[in-house]
Design a protein around this motif. Structure first.
Motif, PDB file in Angstrom:
ATOM      1  N   ALA A  62      86.463  39.164  35.863  1.00 26.64           N
ATOM      2  CA  ALA A  62      87.530  38.212  35.540  1.00 26.64           C
ATOM      3  C   ALA A  62      88.864  38.938  35.425  1.00 26.64           C
ATOM      4  O   ALA A  62      89.902  38.424  35.872  1.00 26.64           O
ATOM      5  N   GLY A  63      88.844  40.134  34.828  1.00 23.55           N
ATOM      6  CA  GLY A  63      90.072  40.913  34.704  1.00 23.55           C
ATOM      7  C   GLY A  63      90.627  41.355  36.049  1.00 23.55           C
ATOM      8  O   GLY A  63      91.841  41.332  36.271  1.00 23.55           O
ATOM      9  N   LEU A  64      89.753  41.753  36.946  1.00 25.83           N
ATOM     10  CA  LEU A  64      90.188  42.133  38.290  1.00 25.83           C
ATOM     11  C   LEU A  64      90.754  40.925  39.028  1.00 25.83           C
ATOM     12  O   LEU A  64      91.820  40.996  39.649  1.00 25.83           O
ATOM     13  N   ARG A  65      90.029  39.801  38.980  1.00 30.42           N
ATOM     14  CA  ARG A  65      90.510  38.597  39.662  1.00 30.42           C
ATOM     15  C   ARG A  65      91.808  38.090  39.035  1.00 30.42           C
ATOM     16  O   ARG A  65      92.703  37.621  39.742  1.00 30.42           O
ATOM     17  N   GLY A  66      91.926  38.211  37.704  1.00 31.00           N
ATOM     18  CA  GLY A  66      93.155  37.803  37.026  1.00 31.00           C
ATOM     19  C   GLY A  66      94.361  38.612  37.481  1.00 31.00           C
ATOM     20  O   GLY A  66      95.491  38.129  37.457  1.00 31.00           O
ATOM     21  N   ALA A  67      94.120  39.838  37.907  1.00 33.29           N
ATOM     22  CA  ALA A  67      95.199  40.702  38.399  1.00 33.29           C
ATOM     23  C   ALA A  67      95.391  40.575  39.912  1.00 33.29           C
ATOM     24  O   ALA A  67      96.194  41.293  40.500  1.00 33.29           O
ATOM     25  N   GLY A  68      94.642  39.674  40.540  1.00 38.75           N
ATOM     26  CA  GLY A  68      94.854  39.403  41.958  1.00 38.75           C
ATOM     27  C   GLY A  68      93.870  40.030  42.924  1.00 38.75           C
ATOM     28  O   GLY A  68      94.010  39.863  44.131  1.00 38.75           O
ATOM     29  N   HIS A  69      92.869  40.737  42.425  1.00 40.85           N
ATOM     30  CA  HIS A  69      91.865  41.328  43.317  1.00 40.85           C
ATOM     31  C   HIS A  69      90.849  40.263  43.723  1.00 40.85           C
ATOM     32  O   HIS A  69      90.378  39.505  42.882  1.00 40.85           O
ATOM     33  N   GLU A  70      90.531  40.214  44.993  1.00 45.27           N
ATOM     34  CA  GLU A  70      89.493  39.298  45.471  1.00 45.27           C
ATOM     35  C   GLU A  70      88.185  40.065  45.469  1.00 45.27           C
ATOM     36  O   GLU A  70      87.920  40.866  46.370  1.00 45.27           O
ATOM     37  N   ILE A  71      87.364  39.799  44.444  1.00 44.79           N
ATOM     38  CA  ILE A  71      86.124  40.545  44.267  1.00 44.79           C
ATOM     39  C   ILE A  71      85.128  39.659  43.530  1.00 44.79           C
ATOM     40  O   ILE A  71      85.504  38.897  42.642  1.00 44.79           O
ATOM     41  N   THR A  72      83.887  39.737  43.932  1.00 40.94           N
ATOM     42  CA  THR A  72      82.844  38.958  43.273  1.00 40.94           C
ATOM     43  C   THR A  72      82.208  39.779  42.153  1.00 40.94           C
ATOM     44  O   THR A  72      82.333  41.009  42.117  1.00 40.94           O
ATOM     45  N   ASP A  73      81.501  39.102  41.269  1.00 39.57           N
ATOM     46  CA  ASP A  73      80.788  39.819  40.210  1.00 39.57           C
ATOM     47  C   ASP A  73      79.719  40.738  40.805  1.00 39.57           C
ATOM     48  O   ASP A  73      79.470  41.815  40.266  1.00 39.57           O
ATOM     49  N   ALA A  74      79.100  40.334  41.909  1.00 39.43           N
ATOM     50  CA  ALA A  74      78.110  41.195  42.557  1.00 39.43           C
ATOM     51  C   ALA A  74      78.763  42.490  43.036  1.00 39.43           C
ATOM     52  O   ALA A  74      78.173  43.575  42.928  1.00 39.43           O
ATOM     53  N   GLU A  75      79.979  42.400  43.560  1.00 36.21           N
ATOM     54  CA  GLU A  75      80.700  43.601  43.988  1.00 36.21           C
ATOM     55  C   GLU A  75      81.115  44.440  42.778  1.00 36.21           C
ATOM     56  O   GLU A  75      81.034  45.673  42.817  1.00 36.21           O
ATOM     57  N   VAL A  76      81.539  43.786  41.705  1.00 41.02           N
ATOM     58  CA  VAL A  76      81.911  44.495  40.471  1.00 41.02           C
ATOM     59  C   VAL A  76      80.716  45.294  39.960  1.00 41.02           C
ATOM     60  O   VAL A  76      80.856  46.443  39.541  1.00 41.02           O
ATOM     61  N   ALA A  77      79.538  44.700  40.008  1.00 37.26           N
ATOM     62  CA  ALA A  77      78.332  45.354  39.500  1.00 37.26           C
ATOM     63  C   ALA A  77      78.029  46.654  40.235  1.00 37.26           C
ATOM     64  O   ALA A  77      77.366  47.531  39.680  1.00 37.26           O
ATOM     65  N   ARG A  78      78.528  46.801  41.437  1.00 37.45           N
ATOM     66  CA  ARG A  78      78.268  48.011  42.226  1.00 37.45           C
ATOM     67  C   ARG A  78      79.395  49.041  42.150  1.00 37.45           C
ATOM     68  O   ARG A  78      79.272  50.113  42.725  1.00 37.45           O
TER      69      ARG A  78
END
Length: 119
Positions: A62-78
């Protein structure tokens, strides 16, 4: 570059410097993902001092997406981070502190946050 006045922090994730920010939209995303009914319930959940890996992924995502990064939680987990699990916990703590304020912004008697202490 992160702007702390906007609640942004910087972190090196996956070998890249990234900005994270829990915007109002990101907080609404967390309410839904974590089953919190409102912001107060969300803050109380974080104040409990317990954090699952799933919650850490949701908060970082959520913090990454809030800052404008297009990333899924599955990608964050890796995404790797130097320092392992302790570094993930520290990142989450830093992000929550930037969003909700530090204990130092409360009055000395443990009351409500002092809005002038934050700047």
């Amino acid at each position: 570059m992160a702007n702390p006045l906007r609640g942004e922090i910087s972190a090196r994730l996956g070998g890249r410097d990234r900005t994270l920010c829990l915007t109002l939209g990101a907080l609404a995303e967390l309410e839904a993902a974590l089953g919190a009914g409102d912001l107060m319930a969300l803050a109380a959940r974080f104040e409990a001092g317990r954090l699952s890996a799933r919650e850490a992924i949701a908060i970082i995502g959520a913090g990454l997406r809030g800052a404008g990064h297009e990333i899924t939680d599955a990608e964050v987990a890796r995404l790797p981070i130097d320092g392992g699990a302790a570094a993930y916990v520290g990142l989450v703590a830093d992000l929550l502190e930037a969003t909700f304020g530090a204990a130092s912004t409360a009055d000395p008697d443990g009351g409500a946050p002092n809005p002038t202490a934050a700047g």
